[in-house]
Design a protein around this motif. Structure first.
Motif, PDB file in Angstrom:
ATOM      1  N   ASP A 619       0.959  -0.987   0.083  1.00  0.00           N
ATOM      2  CA  ASP A 619       0.040  -0.069   0.179  1.00  0.00           C
ATOM      3  C   ASP A 619       1.127   1.352   0.315  1.00  0.00           C
ATOM      4  OD1 ASP A 619      -2.543  -1.612  -0.489  1.00  0.00           O
ATOM      5  OD2 ASP A 619      -2.979  -0.804   1.335  1.00  0.00           O
ATOM      6  N   ILE A 620       2.044   1.096   0.674  1.00  0.00           N
ATOM      7  CA  ILE A 620       2.850   2.369   0.343  1.00  0.00           C
ATOM      8  C   ILE A 620       3.593   2.434  -1.026  1.00  0.00           C
ATOM      9  CG2 ILE A 620       4.735   3.715   1.222  1.00  0.00           C
ATOM     10  CD1 ILE A 620       4.760   2.438   3.825  1.00  0.00           C
ATOM     11  N   LEU A 621       3.542   1.693  -1.560  1.00  0.00           N
ATOM     12  CA  LEU A 621       3.905   2.109  -2.580  1.00  0.00           C
ATOM     13  C   LEU A 621       2.669   2.437  -4.011  1.00  0.00           C
ATOM     14  CD1 LEU A 621       6.570   1.031  -5.360  1.00  0.00           C
ATOM     15  CD2 LEU A 621       5.146  -1.084  -6.104  1.00  0.00           C
ATOM     16  N   ARG A 622       1.651   1.886  -3.641  1.00  0.00           N
ATOM     17  CA  ARG A 622       0.170   2.516  -4.264  1.00  0.00           C
ATOM     18  C   ARG A 622       0.036   3.710  -3.432  1.00  0.00           C
ATOM     19  NH1 ARG A 622      -3.398  -1.528  -6.154  1.00  0.00           N
ATOM     20  NH2 ARG A 622      -5.005  -0.651  -6.244  1.00  0.00           N
ATOM     21  N   TRP A 623      -0.034   4.241  -2.617  1.00  0.00           N
ATOM     22  CA  TRP A 623       0.577   5.432  -1.912  1.00  0.00           C
ATOM     23  C   TRP A 623       1.354   6.773  -2.797  1.00  0.00           C
ATOM     24  CZ3 TRP A 623      -3.009   7.435   1.656  1.00  0.00           C
ATOM     25  CH2 TRP A 623      -2.439   9.732   2.071  1.00  0.00           C
ATOM     26  N   TRP A 624       2.721   5.809  -2.851  1.00  0.00           N
ATOM     27  CA  TRP A 624       2.805   7.295  -3.244  1.00  0.00           C
ATOM     28  C   TRP A 624       2.921   7.316  -5.205  1.00  0.00           C
ATOM     29  CZ3 TRP A 624       5.704   4.206  -8.185  1.00  0.00           C
ATOM     30  CH2 TRP A 624       6.909   4.999  -8.823  1.00  0.00           C
ATOM     31  N   VAL A 625       2.329   6.468  -5.837  1.00  0.00           N
ATOM     32  CA  VAL A 625       1.466   6.498  -7.413  1.00  0.00           C
ATOM     33  C   VAL A 625       0.859   7.411  -7.898  1.00  0.00           C
ATOM     34  CG1 VAL A 625       0.050   4.539  -8.863  1.00  0.00           C
ATOM     35  CG2 VAL A 625       2.316   4.259  -7.604  1.00  0.00           C
ATOM     36  N   LEU A 635       8.532  11.139  -8.938  1.00  0.00           N
ATOM     37  CA  LEU A 635      10.290  10.768  -8.104  1.00  0.00           C
ATOM     38  C   LEU A 635      10.046   9.579  -6.506  1.00  0.00           C
ATOM     39  CD1 LEU A 635      11.351  14.193  -7.646  1.00  0.00           C
ATOM     40  CD2 LEU A 635      11.510  13.189 -10.356  1.00  0.00           C
ATOM     41  N   ILE A 636      11.518   8.627  -7.076  1.00  0.00           N
ATOM     42  CA  ILE A 636      10.600   8.548  -6.106  1.00  0.00           C
ATOM     43  C   ILE A 636      12.356   7.512  -4.902  1.00  0.00           C
ATOM     44  CG2 ILE A 636      11.270   5.982  -7.456  1.00  0.00           C
ATOM     45  CD1 ILE A 636       9.338   4.730  -6.148  1.00  0.00           C
ATOM     46  N   GLY A 637      12.282   7.254  -3.760  1.00  0.00           N
ATOM     47  CA  GLY A 637      13.970   6.864  -3.416  1.00  0.00           C
ATOM     48  C   GLY A 637      12.985   6.963  -2.450  1.00  0.00           C
ATOM     49  N   PRO A 638      14.490   6.636  -1.312  1.00  0.00           N
ATOM     50  CA  PRO A 638      13.963   6.314   0.847  1.00  0.00           C
ATOM     51  C   PRO A 638      13.630   7.469   1.079  1.00  0.00           C
ATOM     52  CG  PRO A 638      16.136   6.114  -0.199  1.00  0.00           C
ATOM     53  CD  PRO A 638      15.493   6.253  -1.882  1.00  0.00           C
ATOM     54  N   ALA A 639      13.827   9.270   0.918  1.00  0.00           N
ATOM     55  CA  ALA A 639      12.727  10.020   1.294  1.00  0.00           C
ATOM     56  C   ALA A 639      11.520  10.483   0.852  1.00  0.00           C
ATOM     57  CB  ALA A 639      13.946  11.835   1.321  1.00  0.00           C
ATOM     58  N   VAL A 640      11.102   9.729  -0.692  1.00  0.00           N
ATOM     59  CA  VAL A 640      10.089  10.147  -0.802  1.00  0.00           C
ATOM     60  C   VAL A 640       9.212   9.459   0.243  1.00  0.00           C
ATOM     61  CG1 VAL A 640       8.425   8.807  -2.835  1.00  0.00           C
ATOM     62  CG2 VAL A 640      10.362  10.771  -2.551  1.00  0.00           C
ATOM     63  N   LEU A 641       9.639   7.620  -0.124  1.00  0.00           N
ATOM     64  CA  LEU A 641       9.057   6.133   0.150  1.00  0.00           C
ATOM     65  C   LEU A 641       8.590   6.057   1.824  1.00  0.00           C
ATOM     66  CD1 LEU A 641      10.769   3.854  -1.674  1.00  0.00           C
ATOM     67  CD2 LEU A 641       8.484   4.172  -1.920  1.00  0.00           C
ATOM     68  N   ASN A 642       9.647   7.281   2.639  1.00  0.00           N
ATOM     69  CA  ASN A 642       9.902   8.106   4.438  1.00  0.00           C
ATOM     70  C   ASN A 642       8.172   8.234   4.855  1.00  0.00           C
ATOM     71  OD1 ASN A 642      11.600   5.407   5.224  1.00  0.00           O
ATOM     72  ND2 ASN A 642      12.949   7.243   5.247  1.00  0.00           N
ATOM     73  N   SER A 643       8.136   8.921   3.619  1.00  0.00           N
ATOM     74  CA  SER A 643       7.121   9.778   4.008  1.00  0.00           C
ATOM     75  C   SER A 643       5.826   9.425   3.570  1.00  0.00           C
ATOM     76  CB  SER A 643       7.878  11.346   2.488  1.00  0.00           C
ATOM     77  OG  SER A 643       6.421  12.573   2.570  1.00  0.00           O
ATOM     78  N   ALA A 644       5.877   8.921   2.735  1.00  0.00           N
ATOM     79  CA  ALA A 644       4.558   8.155   1.957  1.00  0.00           C
ATOM     80  C   ALA A 644       4.466   6.910   3.208  1.00  0.00           C
ATOM     81  CB  ALA A 644       5.044   7.603   1.224  1.00  0.00           C
ATOM     82  N   ARG A 645       4.849   6.812   3.765  1.00  0.00           N
ATOM     83  CA  ARG A 645       4.818   5.479   5.418  1.00  0.00           C
ATOM     84  C   ARG A 645       4.676   6.320   6.502  1.00  0.00           C
ATOM     85  NH1 ARG A 645       9.869   2.158   7.260  1.00  0.00           N
ATOM     86  NH2 ARG A 645      10.730   3.997   8.021  1.00  0.00           N
ATOM     87  N   GLU A 646       4.906   7.615   6.720  1.00  0.00           N
ATOM     88  CA  GLU A 646       4.574   8.875   7.641  1.00  0.00           C
ATOM     89  C   GLU A 646       3.510   9.201   7.270  1.00  0.00           C
ATOM     90  OE1 GLU A 646       7.138  11.357   7.815  1.00  0.00           O
ATOM     91  OE2 GLU A 646       8.891  10.503   8.690  1.00  0.00           O
TER      92      GLU A 646
END
Length: 936
Positions: A619-625, A635-646
């Motif tokens: 779901d975090i992958l889907r939220w990023w999309v 754009l995608i990378g650790p900072a983007v994914l951490n922000s999505a998780r938060e």
């Protein structure tokens, strides 16, 4: 938020913070089949552009497939039957090359090559399919389409047959993009341009052999005169057949001050050419380009060969000398000149990009992009016709698979006549909606420039072009394609290579002897392969949507349009949605050497070291999309994914609060009628209605980033920061079944249901997880099987907004005056002039002074007093003044009221149960709490 304080509240396990696949419980695998069986007249068809079966699933796949899945789930929840058949593009050079790279043998038969390529593609398809399923993509995964399926190949040949019968398919000898690294012709969609390519550009003398008649009076008295041409492809000089000029431009005869030589170049290029050759030119005379007529030059490297001077509109003055070397076998515009003037079009370069025997012994077998180019430059130097050589950095086409430069080379190929097809295609395209609209203009421009489409490829792994060639003359014969289609339906395209010619070529063959013919060995371009997918998959219907990356504007979108317009006179789609490419989080291209490649599998499951590569879940992958602006680069990378998780964790906290406070509540039996609810509860339903309307519209516009923004604003601002903080006292401290508490729970149940449905297409795992924890859940409950958001217009009530927002304006003044302090330690006096605002506040608080009124709940003080004038005995030093505009019935009723807010210390003591300062003693609860606790 204190959930669990209410009796019977469920203890939601901490596992709710970890993304666990819920396929068995959620029934995701059966969801597509279930919705296909529903009885509804509404159908939504998203035709899946086939990903290429040549590697592991990557974030580009994730972006595309998840966008499609969000779209499909939204339409399914709105009671559409979704038509979505996933597919794979399985033929073509990249797969063939990868299959061959795994093989030690060099000399393989066509069938051995095809078998290895198919096995490779099948392995890749299974790996990609498992990844797509893990991302939560809803589809019937047992019923996909593949371009190597027998029925698919047969349908493709049927489309080819129709286009051939209508005159759109023809064979010709003309220059095409050719890849020496893969020995095949390429279409423009298979090229990528290297902006930093370095060529060896040369300035060359073409000796004037026969002066044009109109210039003879000027030239006759001069010594030898040379034309100067400039080219970045010296290797094409041996194939020169002419020198072209622009008829309407002005040209000059000049004398070189250094050498005394006489040259002819465009007048506009005199100064720049002289500077480049490190000399000066004196202009002797000028003339119009038309005066070149009937002039003749000597070939600069081949003694005795002549090159005529010919007019051409493609000659420009922006660079070079205004005179263009013309090699019809190696240039598109050159070919046009040659066709018009019946010039020879001999190609001196073979399939491997090497000079042939016809080029002469000095050049034979030399690669034109390497030693062959060097040899031609040396020949020019030896003939004393080389003026200058220099490095030239420019954009140059490369083979998108091998990343090596291509050449333009004349060869006999099969083409689609897009020149006669593009006008109808453009008209059909104008009826299509495109998101974003800029994609439409780009595609129309691409079609405008496209005069032909080369559809033949010199490979083995693909669908054969059903043509036979005469063994002696080489003339092509396309005979009885319907028979070949039947063979392919039964045996697949393998039959072309495995069956005897008697079974393929009809015996009548226009009275020709079958023994005089052999099968063609070329296969169809894979853009034709995938571009006919609509014929096999859509079965006569027009797709509501094609959704792909922006590279498909010149690829699949276009090939699908051309084949559909040619055969059924319409576009195969109603809407196009075009997304950007994925990049690293700093906007850089992903590269293994840089180390910024993001693997979706690692995003979901974590890498070898979870401290550096944690498991985020699907779901975090889907939220990023969804949250990305997909219409630009993503754009995608650790900072983007951490922000999505938060962001998702904040959402989960909101959901946990809602679930915890709905314990022992059953909407069917415990709900309060809307008209009897607290106004603040009605108000949150009013906001919920507006939220649902905006979210639905955003989904309809494919603006999933807006959906995320609306969701975040609603759950953080309207719920967590506003509504929850107001109603916590009523939820925690009122008697469990008290109508005041039930009023709030009625609102919370509606909020939870609407909010979960609003993000379900984006976060399907979380949505189903929430439904599993509903205290009042029925066994069959599924967010996806029970429809879209269902809000009521009744929630929009006249005067409701004004009443609550008027109270909130005064509340903000109060809280602002005690910033950082506990509001319960104060009591508030509100003084409002008689009028509409006062009447609305009286609805919220009937009595003059109250610690339990709806108005006091909104104010969040221990007590609120409502007056029309300031009491004489009250000090007026710290009065906060303000105004509030009431606007009712579309502006017919407008009234601006003034108010005063006075903040006073509490007069009573703190109640140990509700923590308000409403108790007479610290040892005993306040009156409200004593009543609730009575008998307990």
């Amino acid at each position: 938020f204190g959930w669990g304080l209410v009796p019977g509240s469920p203890r939601i396990p901490k596992s709710m913070n970890v993304q666990v696949p819920l396929y068995p419980k959620c029934g995701f695998s059966e969801l597509y089949s279930w919705q296909r069986q529903r009885k509804t007249k509404k159908e939504f068809c998203l035709h899946d552009g086939p990903p290429y079966a040549n590697g592991d699933a990557h974030v580009g796949h994730a972006l595309n497939k998840i966008l499609k899945d969000i779209t499909n789930r939204f339409h399914m929840m709105r009671d559409y039957v979704v038509h979505y058949v996933p597919g794979w593009d399985c033929h073509g050079l990249p797969i063939e090359l990868k299959a061959l790279s795994e093989c030690e043998e060099d000399d393989l038969s066509p069938m051995e090559i095809r078998q290895k390529a198919k096995e490779f593609a099948e392995k890749v398809i299974e790996k990609q399919k498992s990844a797509f399923i893990r991302w939560g993509i809803m589809a019937n995964w047992d019923n996909c389409y593949h371009t190597f399926d027998k029925k698919y190949e047969a349908k493709q040949l049927h489309i080819f047959h129709q286009m051939f019968d209508k005159g759109y398919v023809y064979q010709d000898y003309k220059p095409v993009f050719w890849s020496p690294s893969t020995n095949t012709a390429l279409a423009e969609a298979e090229l990528e341009y290297n902006q930093q390519h370095v060529s060896r550009s040369v300035y060359i003398k073409f000796p004037l052999l026969k002066p044009p008649p109109k210039l003879s009076s000027v030239i006759d008295g001069l010594p030898a005169v040379n034309l100067i041409i400039w080219t970045t492809q010296a290797w094409t000089i041996p194939a020169n057949q002419a020198v072209c000029y622009m008829p309407n431009s002005e040209y000059s005869i000049v004398k070189c001050t250094n050498t005394g030589e006489h040259f002819i170049i465009a007048s506009d290029r005199v100064q720049s050419t002289a500077a480049l050759l490190d000399t000066q030119f004196d202009v002797i005379s000028t003339f119009k380009g038309t005066d070149f007529e009937n002039g003749m030059c000597s070939h600069p490297t081949i003694p005795g060969k002549q090159s005529p001077l010919l007019p051409a509109n493609h000659v420009t003055m922006s660079k070079g000398t205004g005179l263009v070397h013309t090699a019809p076998a190696h240039g598109m515009e050159d070919y046009g000149v040659a066709s018009h003037h019946q010039l020879p079009m001999d190609c001196l370069v073979d399939e491997k990009g090497r000079f042939t025997e016809a080029a002469g012994s000095e050049l034979q077998k030399k690669a034109v992009l390497d030693e062959g180019n060097e040899a031609v430059i040396q020949m020019l130097h030896g003939a004393k016709n080389l003026l200058k050589e220099e490095k030239f950095v420019h954009s140059y086409p490369y083979d998108w698979r091998t990343k090596k430069p291509v050449i333009i080379r004349a060869s006999k190929q099969w083409f689609i006549d897009t020149a006669n097809l593009k006008s109808a295609a453009q008209e059909a395209l104008k009826k299509v909606k495109c998101v974003p609209a800029s994609g439409m203009n780009r595609m129309l421009e691409m079609l405008d420039r496209r005069t032909f489409w080369c559809i033949s490829r010199q490979r083995r792994w693909g669908v054969p072009i059903p043509v036979f060639y005469h063994k002696t003359t080489g003339n092509p014969l396309i005979n009885n394609i319907e028979n070949i289609i039947k063979v392919v339906e039964q045996h697949g395209s393998d039959g072309w290579w495995t069956l005897p010619i008697e079974q393929l070529l009809s015996s009548d063959a226009d009275s020709h002897d079958i023994n005089d013919y052999i099968q063609g060995q070329d296969v169809l371009d894979i853009w034709f392969d995938s571009g006919t997918s609509w014929a096999h998959v859509l079965e006569g219907i027009t797709a509501d949507l094609y959704l792909e990356g922006k590279d498909q504007l010149g690829g699949w979108f276009q090939s699908s349009l051309l084949t559909s317009v040619a055969t059924q006179k319409k576009a195969p789609y109603k809407t196009l949605v075009v997304h950007g490419f994925t990049l690293g989080e700093k906007g850089e291209k992903m590269s293994k050497s840089i180390g910024n490649v993001v693997d979706p599998d690692v995003v979901i499951n974590g890498g070898n070291d979870h401290s550096t590569e944690p498991p985020y879940g699907a779901d975090i992958l889907r939220w990023w999309v969804a949250e990305s602006n997909v219409f630009t680069e993503v754009l995608i990378g650790p900072a983007v994914l951490n922000s999505a998780r938060e962001d998702i964790n904040k959402l989960r906290n909101t959901l946990r609060f809602l679930l915890g406070n709905l314990a022992s509540f059953n909407p069917e039996t415990d709900s309060i009628p809307t008209s009897d609810m607290y106004l603040i509860d009605q108000y949150i339903l009013h906001l919920l209605h507006g939220y649902a309307t905006k979210v639905t519209q955003a989904y309809k516009e494919y603006d999933y980033g807006k959906v995320i923004r609306l969701l975040e604003a609603f759950h953080t601002r309207e719920l967590s920061s506003f509504y929850f903080s107001i109603v916590k006292d009523r939820l925690y401290c009122e008697e469990e079944k008290d109508p005041k508490r039930r009023s709030c729970q009625t609102a919370l149940a509606a909020v939870l249901d609407t909010m979960v449905r609003s993000f379900a297409p984006i976060l399907p795992h979380l949505a189903e997880e929430v439904f599993q924890y509903l205290p009042y859940r029925k066994e069959s409950d599924s967010v996806f099987r029970s429809g879209w958001m269902n809000t009521s217009p009744v929630w929009k009530k006249p005067g409701l907004e004004e009443a609550v927002e008027g109270a909130c304006a005064m509340r903000d003044a109060f809280l602002g005056s005690i910033a950082g302090k506990n509001a319960l330690e104060y009591q508030v006096v509100l003084v409002i002039e008689p009028g509409l605002l006062f009447e609305l506040m009286e609805v919220l608080q009937h009595e003059e002074c109250s610690s339990t009124s709806q108005l006091n709940e909104i104010m969040m003080a221990s007590q609120t007093t409502l007056l029309t004038e300031v009491p004489r005995e009250m000090a007026t030093d710290d009065i906060i003044e303000g105004t509030f505009l009431i606007n009712l019935e579309g502006g017919d009723i407008r009234e601006e009221s003034t108010y005063k807010v006075m903040v006073l210390p509490v007069a009573k003591l703190k109640c140990l149960r509700c923590r308000r300062y409403t108790a007479d003693s610290t040892e005993t609860p306040c009156a409200r709490c004593r009543e609730i606790l009575n008998g307990k």
